[in-house]
Design a protein around this motif. Structure first.
Motif: not given
Length: 805
Positions: A160, A164, A195, A197-198, A200-201, A226, A228-230, A233
């Protein structure tokens, strides 16, 4: 049981070396944890020297640790030396550490060197990630993608962090297309980390790097998928939409947000402000306050900017009161942007004193603070206060010089603006394109062609000819200095013509009497797909007015609303009324006034009064003047025009009554003034002026001129003299008008055959116009006169206006 064998010398030596290696490893760990970089460099070097003198052959983990600590301390020379000397022990840990250090210091070339000299067997996924990340940091996306491809070819499995970094590197690819993003997206999905998060962002951010609308839809699909989102995001997608100006998409994502992320709220408000959606910005601010979202300096700056842009100065004061009541824990640096926009707010609302008090009370000021206060002063026409503050600046910057030069030009102090510009160059400041634009506007106002040409040379020398602001200012400068051919040359050589350029050139043609050229240029503009605005139609109507093109004027007046939905304003009506009156079509002008969707204002009656002067219609002039006396009793032009009309009809008593009314109202006539540039110096003359040091010689020249043009058929039009006096005295008064004094000085001082360029602050009188036409034939000279309305090019006994002005 047999006793253990006695230790041999070799085994004892190995055990001792192991203990010594552990000892050095412990000390290195202590240095790393006890001394933050770069303070650990001195004890590190001491230990390294001790290790070298001990005779111990360091093991791989010691070398790696040394390389890592040297890298952290920015002693990259020692790191590279150790790395180069440790060929047998070289591994990915040391290589990664050194590569990352070079990348962090901005030396991508050395990081690449480390990457290339590390064999494949000594690499791992982290090593490749470090190199891709270095490319992303240096914004060389193509190189990052290339490293990623080598990683796959070398059989390493990306993780991942790899994706990124690759997605971040792709950000810097020029001409990034949606297809590039989709290829990388497919690779992410195949790897099974879609999936994360980093990742996807980073995908959302990459899609929003493209300019096409389809990329926004793909970004939203990633966002919606997604699990989950932070916080990042929400920031990525909403801020990304805002930066593109896609506020509907941004608001859709914003409304789905389930957290109180103040950064996102600030971004949304800022986006509304930048797009001119003031009401939406203020509504969101109120909602932000009601929901208890923390407010910071970014919030207040955006909201105050919204109030200033919307002219909501009362509301902006309420926001200022909110800041004071809330008492946010601002540091001096945090409060700085808020105070700066408050200075602008109070200045634009006419409260310059309050702005200055706020400025003086600020514990910390930056260049923006000083420039905001300078702008406030010059906008309020307090140029002396601006100059005093300017000289107090500890560190003058380019923006401050631009504000001052442009401010002085806009306040009618063009000569001082030019002096400031020369002072700026003398102090070693490099002007920008906007500064050149401002100072060239000063040359245009003064009609100073020689300094303007010198500025043109500087613009070319310093590479600002591609600047639209400088190019448009150059075009206008040449046009206002009477050299419309050079203005057109600037126009045709400009690389990026904008609407301002087209409007300026159309206006230049119109003011110089080239109405058909203005119309042809307007049609060419339409063919090139440039959409006109209300200023464009104002310039084309003016061009028609200057040339008496009545039918064409009617056509463009109706065309603007029918084809472009631009409703004519009072200035457009005034141009058409002026055109009709000058053509003698008074009844049509009156019917047009009655058909207007609004009540006539002073600009309409001024046009009617000027038209009645041309046609000698006293009754119409009285009607227009009566309204103007009520609406604008201090407008000197009304009295002068009406007095001229009476005088031209020989009604001197009525003319005298108008002048008495003028005195009773305390209205002073602006004295007629003409000026001419000779040897880079401007020489000004008033009517019957005896103050010029060479006036006696000029008067003798004028007497010779009058004698010569009289022989060629010139007859003074004494009806234009406002006072009752002997005919000979009237002729003398006419011969000493300011423009004739300036022309006489030009004939005396300028080289033979050189054009004579004269500027006048009022409209040229009919008698001077007739006299100068004969002068141009008598002396074989081109004489160019710029009056308050237009240009007159006199040559071979003719004028470019065709006696229509």
């Amino acid at each position: 049981m047999a006793p253990p064998p006695a230790p041999t010398f070799a085994s004892s030596l190995l055990q001792s070396a192991s203990h010594l290696a552990n000892f050095y490893s412990t000390i290195l760990h202590h240095i790393a944890t006890s001394f933050p970089p770069p303070r650990h460099l001195l004890p590190l070097r001491s230990l390294h020297a001790h290790l070298l003198t001990s005779g111990l052959r360091p093991r791989a983990h010691l070398i790696n640790h040394l390389i890592h600590l040297y890298s952290l301390s920015t002693d990259l020379t020692s790191s590279l030396h150790l790395f180069s000397q440790s060929s047998p022990h070289r591994d990915s840990i040391a290589a990664t550490s050194l590569l990352s250090s070079y990348a962090a210091s901005g030396r991508l070339d050395l990081a690449t060197q480390i990457f290339d000299m590390t064999p494949v067997f000594a690499r791992d996924t982290v090593f490749y990630n470090a190199m891709i990340s270095a490319c992303a940091r240096a914004e060389v996306g193509e190189k990052g993608i290339c490293v990623f491809r080598h990683m796959l070819c070398d059989g390493f499995q990306p993780d991942d962090y790899t994706y990124t970094s690759v997605l971040s590197a792709a950000h810097s690819i020029l001409n990034l297309y949606l297809g590039h993003c989709q290829i990388l997206h497919s690779s992410v999905l195949k790897c099974g980390i879609g999936r994360v998060v980093s990742v996807s962002n980073a995908l959302i951010s990459l899609y929003l790097r493209c300019d096409c609308r389809a990329s926004a839809q793909h970004a939203r699909k990633v966002f919606d998928s997604m699990p989950e989102r932070d916080e990042l995001t929400w920031i990525t997608i909403i801020v990304g939409y805002v930066r593109k100006g896609w506020l509907c998409d941004a608001r859709s994502a914003f409304d789905a947000m389930n957290g109180k992320f103040d950064v996102v709220w600030n971004a949304m408000i800022s986006g509304y402000v930048q797009s001119g959606c003031i009401a939406d910005a203020l509504a969101l601010f109120r909602e932000m306050v009601s929901k208890g979202i923390p407010l910071d300096e970014f919030t207040y700056t955006s909201v105050l900017s919204a109030c200033v842009n919307g002219g909501l100065f009362g509301l902006s004061k309420s926001v200022h009161a909110h800041v004071i009541r809330a008492g946010p824990d601002f540091s001096s640096y945090s409060a700085l942007p808020v105070n700066n926009i408050l200075i602008t707010m109070y200045s634009k609302s006419g409260k310059v004193e309050l702005a200055r008090k706020l400025f003086d009370d600020m514990p910390l000021k930056d260049p923006v603070s000083w420039n905001a206060m300078l702008s406030g002063y010059v906008d309020a026409k307090l140029t002396d206060d601006a100059l005093a503050l300017f000289h107090r600046m500890a560190c003058m910057n380019q923006m401050a010089w631009m504000v001052m030069t442009s401010g002085f030009v806009n306040n009618g102090r063009a000569e001082e603006a030019l002096a400031l510009f020369n002072m700026m160059r003398g102090k070693g400041f490099e002007p920008c394109g906007f500064t050149y634009a401002g100072v060239m506007a000063g040359c245009a106002d003064l009609g100073s062609l020689t300094p303007g040409m010198q500025l043109h040379a500087q613009v070319i020398r310093y590479g600002y000819e591609s600047s639209n602001s400088a190019g448009n200012a150059l075009l206008t400068m040449y046009a206002k200095c009477g050299v419309v051919e050079d203005a057109h040359q600037v126009f045709v050589t400009m690389r990026n013509l904008d609407l301002v350029s087209w409007n300026a050139m159309i206006s230049a043609f119109g003011q110089h009497g080239y109405g058909l050229d203005a119309i042809n240029l307007f049609n060419e503009m339409l063919l090139q797909g440039i959409y006109p605005d209300r200023i464009t139609f104002l310039t084309i109507l003016s061009a028609c007015t200057h040339c008496g093109l009545v039918d064409e004027g009617y056509h463009y007046f109706n065309y603007m609303e029918k084809h472009y939905g631009i409703t004519p304003g009072e200035d457009h009506y005034a141009r058409l009324i002026d055109l009709l009156c000058r053509a003698g079509r008074i009844s049509e002008a009156q019917n047009l006034i009655q058909s207007m969707p609004f009540e006539p204002t002073s600009i309409i009656w001024e046009a009617l009064l000027a038209g009645s002067r041309v046609n000698g219609d006293v009754d119409l002039a009285l009607q227009a003047a009566d309204w103007l006396f009520k609406a604008a009793p201090h407008l000197d032009g009304t009295y002068i025009l009406l007095s001229n009309i009476y005088s031209s009809e020989g009604r001197y008593v009525e003319a005298a009554n108008v002048r008495k009314l003028m005195r009773d109202h305390g209205v002073k006539k602006e004295p007629g003034c003409s000026w001419i540039e000779v040897s880079n110096n401007a020489h000004s003359f008033l009517a019957d002026d005896m103050g010029h040091p060479e006036i006696d010689m000029v008067c003798r020249v004028l007497d010779l001129i009058n004698a010569k043009i009289t022989k060629l058929g010139y007859k003074p039009n004494t009806k234009l003299v406002l006072h009752a006096m002997e005919e000979r005295d009237k002729e003398y008064v006419l011969s000493r008008h300011s423009e004739r004094l300036a022309i006489g000085f030009g004939l005396l001082k300028l080289p033979v055959k050189a054009p004579i360029r004269v500027l006048k602050n009022l409209r040229i009188c009919g008698d001077c116009h007739a006299a100068i036409m004969v002068m141009s034939r008598a002396f074989g000279r081109e004489i160019i006169v710029r009056d308050v309305k237009r240009f007159h090019h006199f040559k071979d006994g003719e004028c470019s206006c065709g006696n229509y002005w």
